[in-house]
Design an enzyme around this catalytic site. Sequence first.
Site, short mmCIF file in Angstrom:
data_model
loop_
_atom_site.label_atom_id
_atom_site.label_comp_id
_atom_site.label_asym_id
_atom_site.label_seq_id
_atom_site.Cartn_x
_atom_site.Cartn_y
_atom_site.Cartn_z
N ARG A 1 45.96 44.83 36.73
CA ARG A 1 46.42 46.23 36.71
C ARG A 1 45.46 47.10 37.51
O ARG A 1 44.94 48.12 37.03
CB ARG A 1 46.55 46.72 35.27
CG ARG A 1 47.60 47.82 35.18
CD ARG A 1 48.07 48.12 33.82
NE ARG A 1 49.09 49.16 33.92
CZ ARG A 1 50.07 49.32 33.07
NH1 ARG A 1 50.20 48.53 32.04
NH2 ARG A 1 50.94 50.29 33.23
N CYS A 2 45.23 46.70 38.74
CA CYS A 2 44.12 47.26 39.52
C CYS A 2 44.36 46.95 40.98
O CYS A 2 44.86 45.88 41.31
CB CYS A 2 42.83 46.59 39.04
SG CYS A 2 41.46 46.73 40.17
N GLN B 1 55.09 37.62 40.92
CA GLN B 1 55.02 38.99 41.41
C GLN B 1 55.19 39.06 42.92
O GLN B 1 55.27 40.14 43.49
CB GLN B 1 53.65 39.60 41.03
CG GLN B 1 53.44 39.73 39.54
CD GLN B 1 52.06 40.27 39.19
OE1 GLN B 1 51.34 39.67 38.41
NE2 GLN B 1 51.67 41.42 39.76
N GLU C 1 48.51 51.75 37.95
CA GLU C 1 47.19 51.24 37.60
C GLU C 1 46.16 52.31 37.32
O GLU C 1 45.14 52.04 36.70
CB GLU C 1 46.73 50.32 38.73
CG GLU C 1 47.61 49.07 38.74
CD GLU C 1 47.65 48.34 40.04
OE1 GLU C 1 47.23 48.94 41.04
OE2 GLU C 1 48.08 47.20 40.06
#
Lengths: 783, 170
Positions: free
Chosen positions: A367-368, A220, A737
């Site tokens: 996802r935060c 990522q 998110e």
Amino acid sequence: MAINQCELRPMGKSIHRKEDPRFIRGQGRYVDDIVLPNMLHMSIVRSPYAHARIKSINTDAAYQVPGVKLIITGEDLAKLKLAWIPTMAGDVQMVLAVGKVLYQYQEVAAVVAETRAAAVDAAQLVEVEYEALPVVVDPFRAIQPDAPVLRDDREKKSNHIWHWEAGDREKTEEIFKDAPVVVSQDVRFQRVHPSPLEPCGCIADYNKGTGKLTWYVTSQAPHAHRTVLAMVSGLPEHKIHVISPDVGGGFGNKVPVYPGYVCAIVASLQLGQPVKWIETRTENIASTGFARDYHMKAEIAADENGKVLALRVKTLADHGAFDAAADPTKFPAGLFSIVTGSYDFQQAFVEVDGVYTNKAPGGVAYRCSFRVTEAAYLIERTMDVLARKLNMDPADLRLRNFIKKEQFPYQSPTGWTYDSGDYEQTFKLALEKIGYQELRKEQAEKRARGELMGIGISTFTEVVGAGPSHSFDIMGIKMFDSAEIRVHPTGKVIARLGVRHQGQGHETTFAQIIAEELGLTTDDVLVEEGDTDTAPYGLGTYASRSTPTAGGAAALCARRIREKAKKIAAHLLEVGEEDVAWNGEAFQVKGLPSRKVTMGEVALAAYTNLPEGMEPGLEATYYYDPPNLTFPHGAYIAVVDIDKGTGAVKVRRFLAVDDCGNVINPMIVEGQVHGGLTEGFAIAFMQDIPFDEDGNCLAPNWMDYLVPTALDSPHWETDRTVTPSPHHPIGAKGVGESPNVGSPAAFVNAVVDALAPFGVEHIDMPIFPWKVWEILRKSGVTE
Amino acid sequence: MQIRVTVNGRVYESDVEPRTLLVYYLREHLRLTGAHVGCDTTTCGACTVLLNGKAVKSCTVLAVQANGQEILTVEGLERDGELHPLQKAFWEEHALQCGYCTPGMIMTACELLERNPLPTEEEVRKGISGNVCRCTGYVNIVKAIQSAGRVLAAQKMDPHNQSEVVPSGN
């Protein structure tokens, strides 16, 4: 086949994705799809113990397996000064165990062979003799003075890693002293794992002739990985080429640098051949970056009418054996101090202590945006506890305490400056759309009949888009992001960005931003990411930062192109630059709309017919350092029915109203919301990584770590309001998110609401049917 | 061991180790990388292909078991340069994000629509419950499969009807 990409002014439209044609044909190119000549395969030997001394490692039998080329142990890496590497959180972690292991599934040796099967066969024949040591699983036990010290490599002889705090302790205490109402709730956010469908993996390809290392990795953050690698290995950075090909989901799992990566690189450096390492699902769950594992206590002080006054939070953060959290370096607990949420608290004090245990390392932002999920869950859960205490409707309590629209930019008691928001508008739309009053009536009727129905609310605020470089960096590297745009003579564009998408659709949305700014269609714009030799430097895609940072860079980079283009347009139109205006699709002479030139015509002129003295070409690069973070918000409402016989919870309805500022592509935003809600649902009801007292990981695969199927997942309803970010170049905020951050509290609040008649005030996630069934059994509802 | 397998209409004769899994045979011997590996426990379905028309998880079939059989993978769905209605519908309905589950999901749907041409939402959800998607939350996958089902049903009723599902856009 081009579809719907031929329109000018694409911003805000549901353009179908440019990346899909390759994926629907099976022509995606993920790291395991890449095969290089003379490529070798690597398999890792892992520890069966959670804490043990390594007495010996014998590789003789393993070396007898045909095709085995190299076996690396911690001792070998120590000679290269690579047995330990720095983590992003300022700690160090072992690459291969030296002396002892600190968690089950820890990397002990790496076996490289000619085939995948030979590597696995040989790994099973590596004989490791262990001597078991006392195991510490519970973080509360870990901080007791007599607990065994796990990290004997550190100077500090304790399992305590760091203490972090935000807000004003004394002023908060003062309010609590005299507060008419105080509630307190212990809340656990369990250990979960992002578990993207594609596990982690890489191919390290060192070419002895050129001295260049090409590293294909499902990453990522390819630029950050290159820099870390250069710092750790001593290889010159310009001779490390990181390629992050198609990434099969990330969700924070693919931000850190893992031991397997270092081993593959060392093996390729030693052997001069490409080495592929693809982890199994078990390796993924049991050894790569976990998320959450926060033991939190929240207290709210309020007046009798339900006006909140102060918030106090104390948290123990279980980091496992090494602090390998992927937070901005100055923020060991991430952005957790956003915990005052959408509510106008006068004061707040938040403290977090990090501790070591015998578990796999991590603390990634699943996802935060760096511990925002923990914060949103805690405040939204505790607001419901307060509502119950005051016997108020949780909707009314929220409406009474929202930060008002006119208070923005809002200064929070823990130091954040919220950019914009209209919480009341968003929440009222959600209440109306789901039919809140009717649902409460239905619930009352059902309760009278003995049926169990619950309604759960979450009105969260997020903080994303790290970030302004005055505060945010990773190991010193500022968290800006970048875009480079090249307009070719025929008016076609290649744009490269420093972020790396994993399904978010950047090839489409960033093309929309650039096409909009340049008067082109998305078909004219090719977006490339993930190749460090070609893309400008950036910190990558996670924490919903791509649109706030790289999206801003893309817009401003395109505007920089337009500035030059305007000068060329004036030359073509034979007027002064001051007489040229941009009409959204072309340059025209002011007051004479028919006299115009398109960007395509300007592009050709940039290479063929320039004004005297102008530098040829039409290219620009922009590094964007945002002035602030962005603060998306949302109002989520869950409606659940509970089966009295089994304790199973059915999510009958779920409405998510999001406000992520201006929207680039509504179809993609809705898709992001659907996906995030499903992960939030999974965390609330299914996903959990427990350990037994010996430190055995009890959910190291998808048979035990439950990920939701189509049959488990509810049908999602979505809507949105739009409060643009005042400081972002296109007024966008980021959305990927929000649904995962905001939804867990809505689910849990709904279940607790359904069980409130039995005196239930809280249930820790995941809410498995057996937990509900036990409550019902104890309450005499079921046998 | 020698095997002879028909994959996407083409006959392949190969020498494989007896323990070679079908998914690795397809991916590494034939270089058909549409089928992906996601779990090791036959849970995720990313490796789904059709074996004699039946959806199977190719991580749990040995290549030698496919000897003499017919296999269809996602790479074999396109006909004369024309996408299969399921491929088009997945694109149109935004039924994929990272794309890793997509080939397996499409192949499972292929068999589902063969058995049940016009499935309800519940039937689709049950039908694809052996395939995990971590990105989309399934809503759009369900829509895409139902939409492709309608197109295929219309094509069956009128073989000359080649009407396309062209994404309508905004």
